[in-house]
Design an enzyme around this catalytic site. Structure first.
Site, mmCIF file in Angstrom:
data_model
loop_
_atom_site.group_PDB
_atom_site.id
_atom_site.type_symbol
_atom_site.label_atom_id
_atom_site.label_comp_id
_atom_site.label_asym_id
_atom_site.label_seq_id
_atom_site.Cartn_x
_atom_site.Cartn_y
_atom_site.Cartn_z
ATOM 1 N N GLU A 41 0.858 -1.199 0.000
ATOM 2 C CA GLU A 41 0.000 0.000 0.000
ATOM 3 C C GLU A 41 0.881 1.231 0.000
ATOM 4 O O GLU A 41 1.770 1.360 0.844
ATOM 5 C CB GLU A 41 -0.886 -0.021 1.254
ATOM 6 C CG GLU A 41 -1.721 1.241 1.437
ATOM 7 C CD GLU A 41 -2.402 1.285 2.814
ATOM 8 O OE1 GLU A 41 -2.717 0.204 3.378
ATOM 9 O OE2 GLU A 41 -2.596 2.395 3.328
ATOM 10 N N ARG A 45 0.305 10.534 0.841
ATOM 11 C CA ARG A 45 0.716 11.571 1.796
ATOM 12 C C ARG A 45 1.853 12.421 1.254
ATOM 13 O O ARG A 45 2.384 13.278 1.963
ATOM 14 C CB ARG A 45 1.162 10.932 3.113
ATOM 15 C CG ARG A 45 0.039 10.215 3.808
ATOM 16 C CD ARG A 45 0.495 9.605 5.118
ATOM 17 N NE ARG A 45 -0.419 8.571 5.504
ATOM 18 C CZ ARG A 45 -0.223 7.727 6.510
ATOM 19 N NH1 ARG A 45 0.854 7.819 7.245
ATOM 20 N NH2 ARG A 45 -1.110 6.797 6.789
ATOM 21 N N THR A 69 -4.542 5.990 2.515
ATOM 22 C CA THR A 69 -4.820 7.339 3.003
ATOM 23 C C THR A 69 -5.716 8.094 2.012
ATOM 24 O O THR A 69 -5.531 9.293 1.784
ATOM 25 C CB THR A 69 -3.520 8.138 3.294
ATOM 26 O OG1 THR A 69 -2.549 7.270 3.893
ATOM 27 C CG2 THR A 69 -3.786 9.268 4.269
ATOM 28 N N LYS A 129 -10.535 -2.379 7.435
ATOM 29 C CA LYS A 129 -9.301 -2.010 8.113
ATOM 30 C C LYS A 129 -9.680 -1.600 9.548
ATOM 31 O O LYS A 129 -10.691 -0.904 9.739
ATOM 32 C CB LYS A 129 -8.668 -0.830 7.365
ATOM 33 C CG LYS A 129 -7.499 -0.173 8.057
ATOM 34 C CD LYS A 129 -6.836 0.841 7.123
ATOM 35 C CE LYS A 129 -5.816 1.685 7.868
ATOM 36 N NZ LYS A 129 -4.855 2.329 6.965
HETATM 37 C C1 3PG Z 1 -1.564 3.683 7.924
HETATM 38 O O1 3PG Z 1 -1.290 4.579 7.198
HETATM 39 O O2 3PG Z 1 -2.350 2.783 7.628
HETATM 40 C C2 3PG Z 1 -0.920 3.682 9.251
HETATM 41 O O3 3PG Z 1 -0.595 4.989 9.601
HETATM 42 C C3 3PG Z 1 0.308 2.865 9.351
HETATM 43 O O4 3PG Z 1 0.567 2.882 10.677
HETATM 44 P P1 3PG Z 1 2.034 2.616 11.282
HETATM 45 O O5 3PG Z 1 2.933 3.635 10.664
HETATM 46 O O6 3PG Z 1 1.854 2.826 12.776
HETATM 47 O O7 3PG Z 1 2.416 1.204 10.930
#
Ligand code: 3PG
Length: 216
Positions: A41, A45, A69, A129
């Protein structure tokens, strides 16, 4: 087009990548696939995220690259044009649901409460999720949902590392786990693709139904 259940069922771990652009994305994705993680994924961002998705989809053999995101309906079409195989959002709105249906992309929406999970179940979703997982009750929360909501499967994401992933994967209602621990920013900055491949290999080795956490 595969269904979201086929995609999340293909891997124990979905690495969550935040990439500057295509030059980083291709070697990172190759290292992940070589390590055994073929479903990845890329978060929207950064300005270069869609360019990275496009390059990965076109040039990395054997990968299924999703876009994460996703907060705006228009991002579904952009993800599709870039070659994304699925879309993830941290939560859900009816507008996002409509955009997912219009784009025809497999979609993994996020929930963090029972009522949100029920609302998405009513809309026909069975794969969700769970975000942010560690902050919202972690393993104990998901374990408590297995009996009342046995037809929902979750991908816990947020604050997960290798040891925590192993714990989540023992639960009957966890399809896979998401997290950025597999792709540390300092490994990308150092072009340390071997380290990312090694982290991917450990994550890929988790499988499901792991009885005790492996050595980190
Ligand atoms: C996401 O974008 O799904 C999460 O922010 C990933 O979370 P992590 O950086 O704590 O693994």
């Amino acid at each position: 087009m595969p269904r979201i259940g086929d995609i999340v069922g293909r891997t124990p771990v979905i690495p969550v990548l935040t990439l500057a652009g295509a030059p980083d994305g291709i070697p990172v994705a190759r290292a992940l696939v070589t390590g055994g993680l073929s479903v990845i994924e890329v978060t929207l961002r950064t300005a270069g995220a869609l360019e990275a998705v496009k390059a990965i989809a076109a040039e990395v053999k054997g990968v299924t690259v999703g876009v994460g995101t996703v907060l705006e309906p228009a991002q579904f079409e952009k993800a599709k044009k870039a070659g994304a195989g699925f879309v993830v959002s941290p939560g859900f709105t009816p507008t996002l649901g409509a955009a997912a249906a219009d784009a025809g992309l497999p979609y993994l929406p996020g929930v963090s409460t029972v009522s949100e999970a029920l609302a998405l179940r009513e809309r026909g979703f069975r794969h969700l999720k769970f975000f942010p997982a560690e902050q919202c009750g972690g393993q104990d929360f998901l374990r408590a949902l297995a009996a009342p909501l046995p037809d929902l499967l979750f991908c816990p994401t947020g604050g997960v590392d290798l040891a925590k992933a192993a714990g989540y994967l023992t639960l009957s209602n966890v399809s896979c786990v998401g997290g950025s621990w597999v792709v540390p920013p300092d490994a990308i900055a150092a072009n340390d693709w071997a380290r990312i491949e090694a982290l991917a290999s450990k994550a890929a080795g988790l499988g499901r139904g792991v009885a005790s956490p492996p050595q980190a």
